[in-house]
Design an enzyme around this catalytic site. Sequence first.
Site, short mmCIF file in Angstrom:
data_model
loop_
_atom_site.label_atom_id
_atom_site.label_comp_id
_atom_site.label_asym_id
_atom_site.label_seq_id
_atom_site.Cartn_x
_atom_site.Cartn_y
_atom_site.Cartn_z
N TYR A 19 0.41 -10.02 0.00
CA TYR A 19 -0.41 -9.47 -1.08
C TYR A 19 0.15 -9.92 -2.44
O TYR A 19 -0.59 -10.40 -3.30
CB TYR A 19 -0.45 -7.94 -0.99
CG TYR A 19 -1.09 -7.29 -2.19
CD1 TYR A 19 -2.47 -7.36 -2.38
CD2 TYR A 19 -0.33 -6.64 -3.15
CE1 TYR A 19 -3.07 -6.79 -3.50
CE2 TYR A 19 -0.91 -6.08 -4.27
CZ TYR A 19 -2.28 -6.15 -4.43
OH TYR A 19 -2.86 -5.60 -5.55
N GLU A 41 -6.69 1.02 -5.71
CA GLU A 41 -5.87 1.70 -6.71
C GLU A 41 -6.20 3.20 -6.78
O GLU A 41 -5.33 4.02 -7.00
CB GLU A 41 -6.00 1.04 -8.08
CG GLU A 41 -5.47 -0.38 -8.13
CD GLU A 41 -4.00 -0.55 -7.78
OE1 GLU A 41 -3.23 0.44 -7.80
OE2 GLU A 41 -3.62 -1.70 -7.47
N TRP A 49 2.18 2.46 -2.50
CA TRP A 49 1.35 1.28 -2.35
C TRP A 49 1.41 0.78 -0.91
O TRP A 49 0.42 0.30 -0.36
CB TRP A 49 1.78 0.19 -3.34
CG TRP A 49 0.94 -1.03 -3.18
CD1 TRP A 49 1.34 -2.27 -2.80
CD2 TRP A 49 -0.49 -1.12 -3.36
NE1 TRP A 49 0.26 -3.12 -2.74
CE2 TRP A 49 -0.88 -2.43 -3.07
CE3 TRP A 49 -1.47 -0.21 -3.73
CZ2 TRP A 49 -2.19 -2.88 -3.14
CZ3 TRP A 49 -2.79 -0.64 -3.80
CH2 TRP A 49 -3.13 -1.96 -3.51
#
Length: 187
Positions: A19, A41, A49
Site C-alpha cells: 500500500y 479513511e 490503519w
Amino acid sequence: MTLKRCHWVDENDPLMVQYHDTEWGQPEHRDQMLFELLSLETYQAGLSWRTVLHKRQAFRKAFANYDLEQVAQYDEVQVALLMKDATIIRHRLKLQATINNAQTILALQKAGKSFDRWLWSFVNQQPIDHQVMNYENVPATNELAITVSKAMKKVGFKFVGPVTVYSFLQSSGLINDHEITCPCHKS
C-alpha cells in the site's frame, strides 16, 4: 543518506508495504478510487490503519468494488446485511456515510463537477509537498484539511472531520507526507 520507507510502515506486513509503495501519497484522480480512499479513511476513525487495510478486500466486496452508482442505491436493507458481515468493520454510521458519500459524489457529477476536479481545486491541482523529515512530526490535521472538511460537509459528505480529511488528503496524494528519505518521496 540511506533511503528507507516512512516510519509508519510495518516492514513485516507485506500488505502495508505494498500500500505504501504503490498507493499512499500518489496523486489520484479517478472519482471511484478517491471514493474508496475516502471510505477507508472514514472506517479508520478510532481504529488502526492495519485493521482497515486488512479488511479492504472485504469492503470492496461489500461495496461492489466502490461502484458509485451501485453504492448510492444501497438502502437500510443493505445496511442491515452489512451490519451482519463479520469480515468488515460493522459501524452503522460509517456504513451509512459510505452510501451517503457515494450519493454526494454523484450529485457533484450531476452538477457538472467531478469529485476529482472539485477536490484538487483546493490545492490548485498540484500536490503540496511538506518535505517531511520525520513522520512523528506530521500533524493530525492542518488548515487545508479544516477548510476541505468544512467544504465537504457543506456539499453533503458525512464522517469527514479534519483528521479524517487530512489522512484522506495524504492517501490520495494531495498532500505528500512521505519522509524525504523514503524512496516513494517525489518532490
